[in-house]
Design a protein around this motif. Sequence first.
Motif, PDB file in Angstrom:
ATOM      1  N   ASN A  64       0.838  -1.196   0.000  1.00  0.00           N
ATOM      2  CA  ASN A  64       0.000   0.000   0.000  1.00  0.00           C
ATOM      3  C   ASN A  64       0.872   1.246   0.000  1.00  0.00           C
ATOM      4  OD1 ASN A  64      -2.464  -1.288   0.009  1.00  0.00           O
ATOM      5  ND2 ASN A  64      -2.606  -1.362   2.240  1.00  0.00           N
ATOM      6  N   GLY A  65       0.511   2.201  -0.843  1.00  0.00           N
ATOM      7  CA  GLY A  65       1.308   3.421  -0.937  1.00  0.00           C
ATOM      8  C   GLY A  65       0.441   4.663  -0.933  1.00  0.00           C
ATOM      9  N   PRO A  66       1.060   5.834  -0.914  1.00  0.00           N
ATOM     10  CA  PRO A  66       0.304   7.087  -0.850  1.00  0.00           C
ATOM     11  C   PRO A  66      -0.040   7.690  -2.204  1.00  0.00           C
ATOM     12  CG  PRO A  66       2.627   7.540  -0.554  1.00  0.00           C
ATOM     13  CD  PRO A  66       2.508   6.042  -0.726  1.00  0.00           C
TER      14      PRO A  66
ATOM     15  N   ASN B  54      -3.245  -4.109  -8.509  1.00  0.00           N
ATOM     16  CA  ASN B  54      -2.187  -3.434  -7.745  1.00  0.00           C
ATOM     17  C   ASN B  54      -2.549  -1.982  -7.461  1.00  0.00           C
ATOM     18  OD1 ASN B  54       0.224  -5.379  -7.531  1.00  0.00           O
ATOM     19  ND2 ASN B  54      -0.388  -5.561  -9.678  1.00  0.00           N
ATOM     20  N   ALA B  55      -3.811  -1.759  -7.185  1.00  0.00           N
ATOM     21  CA  ALA B  55      -4.332  -0.432  -6.868  1.00  0.00           C
ATOM     22  C   ALA B  55      -5.694  -0.629  -6.229  1.00  0.00           C
ATOM     23  CB  ALA B  55      -4.448   0.426  -8.130  1.00  0.00           C
ATOM     24  N   GLU B  56      -6.257   0.479  -5.717  1.00  0.00           N
ATOM     25  CA  GLU B  56      -7.562   0.424  -5.095  1.00  0.00           C
ATOM     26  C   GLU B  56      -8.359   1.644  -5.523  1.00  0.00           C
ATOM     27  OE1 GLU B  56      -9.432   0.032  -0.575  1.00  0.00           O
ATOM     28  OE2 GLU B  56      -7.379  -0.588  -0.992  1.00  0.00           O
ATOM     29  N   GLN B  57      -9.573   1.411  -6.036  1.00  0.00           N
ATOM     30  CA  GLN B  57     -10.403   2.521  -6.478  1.00  0.00           C
ATOM     31  C   GLN B  57     -10.671   3.469  -5.306  1.00  0.00           C
ATOM     32  OE1 GLN B  57     -14.034   1.388  -8.446  1.00  0.00           O
ATOM     33  NE2 GLN B  57     -14.824   3.471  -8.502  1.00  0.00           N
ATOM     34  N   VAL B  58     -10.670   4.772  -5.590  1.00  0.00           N
ATOM     35  CA  VAL B  58     -10.881   5.777  -4.545  1.00  0.00           C
ATOM     36  C   VAL B  58     -12.032   6.695  -4.928  1.00  0.00           C
ATOM     37  CG1 VAL B  58      -8.515   5.772  -3.664  1.00  0.00           C
ATOM     38  CG2 VAL B  58      -9.119   7.274  -5.584  1.00  0.00           C
TER      39      VAL B  58
ATOM     40  N   GLN C  76      -7.145  10.664  -2.437  1.00  0.00           N
ATOM     41  CA  GLN C  76      -6.326  10.179  -1.341  1.00  0.00           C
ATOM     42  C   GLN C  76      -6.598   8.693  -1.162  1.00  0.00           C
ATOM     43  OE1 GLN C  76      -7.637  11.597   2.595  1.00  0.00           O
ATOM     44  NE2 GLN C  76      -9.609  12.152   1.702  1.00  0.00           N
ATOM     45  N   GLY C  77      -5.612   7.980  -0.617  1.00  0.00           N
ATOM     46  CA  GLY C  77      -5.782   6.583  -0.301  1.00  0.00           C
ATOM     47  C   GLY C  77      -6.153   6.388   1.156  1.00  0.00           C
ATOM     48  N   LYS C  78      -6.385   5.134   1.530  1.00  0.00           N
ATOM     49  CA  LYS C  78      -6.875   4.849   2.879  1.00  0.00           C
ATOM     50  C   LYS C  78      -5.807   5.052   3.957  1.00  0.00           C
ATOM     51  CE  LYS C  78      -6.228  -0.173   2.380  1.00  0.00           C
ATOM     52  NZ  LYS C  78      -6.946  -1.471   2.293  1.00  0.00           N
ATOM     53  N   LEU C  79      -4.531   5.230   3.565  1.00  0.00           N
ATOM     54  CA  LEU C  79      -3.489   5.521   4.551  1.00  0.00           C
ATOM     55  C   LEU C  79      -3.490   6.993   4.964  1.00  0.00           C
ATOM     56  CD1 LEU C  79      -0.459   3.513   3.050  1.00  0.00           C
ATOM     57  CD2 LEU C  79      -1.975   2.816   4.905  1.00  0.00           C
ATOM     58  N   SER C  80      -4.262   7.817   4.261  1.00  0.00           N
ATOM     59  CA  SER C  80      -4.258   9.258   4.478  1.00  0.00           C
ATOM     60  C   SER C  80      -5.164   9.641   5.643  1.00  0.00           C
ATOM     61  CB  SER C  80      -4.739   9.960   3.202  1.00  0.00           C
ATOM     62  OG  SER C  80      -5.030  11.318   3.426  1.00  0.00           O
ATOM     63  N   PHE C  81      -4.658  10.538   6.518  1.00  0.00           N
ATOM     64  CA  PHE C  81      -5.521  11.099   7.559  1.00  0.00           C
ATOM     65  C   PHE C  81      -6.552  11.990   6.877  1.00  0.00           C
ATOM     66  CE2 PHE C  81      -6.772  14.384  10.568  1.00  0.00           C
ATOM     67  CZ  PHE C  81      -7.168  13.599  11.644  1.00  0.00           C
TER      68      PHE C  81
ATOM     69  N   PRO D 116     -11.802  10.882  -9.639  1.00  0.00           N
ATOM     70  CA  PRO D 116     -10.890  10.064  -8.829  1.00  0.00           C
ATOM     71  C   PRO D 116     -10.729   8.686  -9.470  1.00  0.00           C
ATOM     72  CG  PRO D 116     -12.666  11.025  -7.502  1.00  0.00           C
ATOM     73  CD  PRO D 116     -13.048  11.194  -8.928  1.00  0.00           C
ATOM     74  N   LEU D 117      -9.507   8.217  -9.547  1.00  0.00           N
ATOM     75  CA  LEU D 117      -9.263   6.930 -10.188  1.00  0.00           C
ATOM     76  C   LEU D 117      -8.891   5.860  -9.173  1.00  0.00           C
ATOM     77  CD1 LEU D 117      -7.376   8.184 -13.368  1.00  0.00           C
ATOM     78  CD2 LEU D 117      -9.748   7.392 -13.206  1.00  0.00           C
ATOM     79  N   TYR D 118      -7.663   5.928  -8.646  1.00  0.00           N
ATOM     80  CA  TYR D 118      -7.208   4.851  -7.766  1.00  0.00           C
ATOM     81  C   TYR D 118      -6.010   5.290  -6.941  1.00  0.00           C
ATOM     82  CZ  TYR D 118      -4.416   4.405 -12.045  1.00  0.00           C
ATOM     83  OH  TYR D 118      -3.639   4.668 -13.149  1.00  0.00           O
ATOM     84  N   SER D 119      -5.848   4.604  -5.825  1.00  0.00           N
ATOM     85  CA  SER D 119      -4.641   4.708  -5.015  1.00  0.00           C
ATOM     86  C   SER D 119      -3.733   3.569  -5.450  1.00  0.00           C
ATOM     87  CB  SER D 119      -4.986   4.592  -3.532  1.00  0.00           C
ATOM     88  OG  SER D 119      -3.825   4.581  -2.740  1.00  0.00           O
ATOM     89  N   LEU D 120      -2.562   3.920  -5.919  1.00  0.00           N
ATOM     90  CA  LEU D 120      -1.666   2.946  -6.542  1.00  0.00           C
ATOM     91  C   LEU D 120      -0.754   2.297  -5.508  1.00  0.00           C
ATOM     92  CD1 LEU D 120      -0.835   1.905  -9.396  1.00  0.00           C
ATOM     93  CD2 LEU D 120       0.906   3.710  -9.406  1.00  0.00           C
ATOM     94  N   ASN D 121      -0.628   0.985  -5.584  1.00  0.00           N
ATOM     95  CA  ASN D 121       0.360   0.323  -4.743  1.00  0.00           C
ATOM     96  C   ASN D 121       1.758   0.815  -5.095  1.00  0.00           C
ATOM     97  OD1 ASN D 121      -1.682  -1.192  -3.662  1.00  0.00           O
ATOM     98  ND2 ASN D 121      -0.769  -3.179  -4.099  1.00  0.00           N
TER      99      ASN D 121
END
Length: 506
Positions: free
Chosen positions: A265-267, A307-311, A315-320, A473-478
């Motif tokens: 998981n990445g930002p 290797n990604a997650e739709q958002v 921002q991805g789920k690691l983001s405050f 919004p597209l995706y949060s990329l690994n």
Amino acid sequence: MIPFKYAVFAGLLSLGVAVAPASHAAGTLSIAASAGDPGSWDPIDTFLVTWGGVGSQIYDGLTMRTADMKLVPGLATSWEMLDKDSRIRFKLRQNVKFHNGEPFNAEAVKFTFDRLLGPEGAKGAQQSNYNAIKEVKVIDPFTVDFLLSRADPVLLTKLAGYGGMIVPPKYLTEKGDEFFNANPVGTGPFKFVEYKPKVSLTLARNADYWDGAPKLDGLVYRFITEPATQVAELQAGRLDIATTIPTSMLDVVAKDAKLKVASINGPVTLALRFNTKEGITKDVNVRKALVMAVDRSTIVSQILGGNAEQVASFQGKLSFGFDPALKSVPFDPAGAKKLLQAAGVPAGAAVQIDFRGPDSNFREVAQAIAGYLQAVGIKANLKGYETSVLLNDIIPNGKTGEMWQNQWGGWTFDYDNTAYAMYHSGQRWNPYDKDAALDKLLESQRDTYDQQARQKTLREIAQYVSDQALEMPLYSLNTIYGINKRVQNLTLPADGRFRFINESIQ
């Protein structure tokens, strides 16, 4: 002392003798810098992930962030909030020297931030991240106070990277900014050796590093923006770490007995931002239709191989500030056609999608998006740019087409650092929008250290941006790495900012 083999390697480079990365000196690691050459190694000049990865080797900040995202002391050994949170007092590390022998002290900290917040910093990309700092006062040689004009709940994290890295006053004053851009000096674990613009940057081990000398003799960063070329160089043994791999080639790398793939998981988050000033995307209902027209879930599963997650927001789920309750606009081509018809958009109307030309992964994504848009009667023309041209000219100067690739590392893992830069009036990455209501939301969450209140406001911001359809919004990329198995004890950072201290080569 630099080990003999590396001294020979560096010496050959300085004489202009070509040395193939495959003929590594003992303990020299070769890493791909996929975002390209930042063009300057001055901390105040840039924002690219490449700079962050390399900068973490050359420089230190007052704070540091570990690979597991913990904030720890850096050049400051401790800090405390004073005067009702309007002053931060930092106690500084003693007996630290810059690579040129210049001492690190409170004057160096003051010089760094006076420069960052002054006319020189105004020319670069980092000043707005630190404008809560009103003044830096020297208390004694190893104590400084940061006087704040307002709260900044993300400041301590910001001090761990990019613009807040500490620079040497005497060296900069004597050599000047232009020389410093290409000949950086910091206090970090590796020293500058040679910079070949658009080709490579070579660093050597700092045997006197205050936190313990790194095990590696040196690092060679190679500016390889084409992912397929990174894979070829990795397979040939001329690269130890590839930082961008085409998803279509992940199996090829994984099946190579010499190599391995890591996907974590990445930002980094991607979106297509809309030009809200010109063209059919001026209309919010047209923008909503274009979002509805694209099956982003299928893009993630089929093109990116999962290797990604739709958002639903940028921002991805690691983001405050991430809101799991905010749902993505559903794929609804029939609804999209109705909105386009109601907005008076004729069949065959054209939009231009600007993207980073060397990014082969996103090129495939953009082609898929063009296909989805065609299905609802919109002709999408794809226009690839050199990354530096897109980021330094086309976007900030408002010269884009109707849509453009928006990609952000979100390295603070706080939506503030993304949202303010993207949506506040007058910001570099917001060439078209001026929205007083959105500005007020963005500013209000910066004025408090109450994290619950901040999270509520940040989620309101994400909802507002979604309602206005400022982007697709597209995706949060690994974060994906291809690694030569000869690299030992490698710690994988989610944000691409390696600190090569304990790593070695077998």
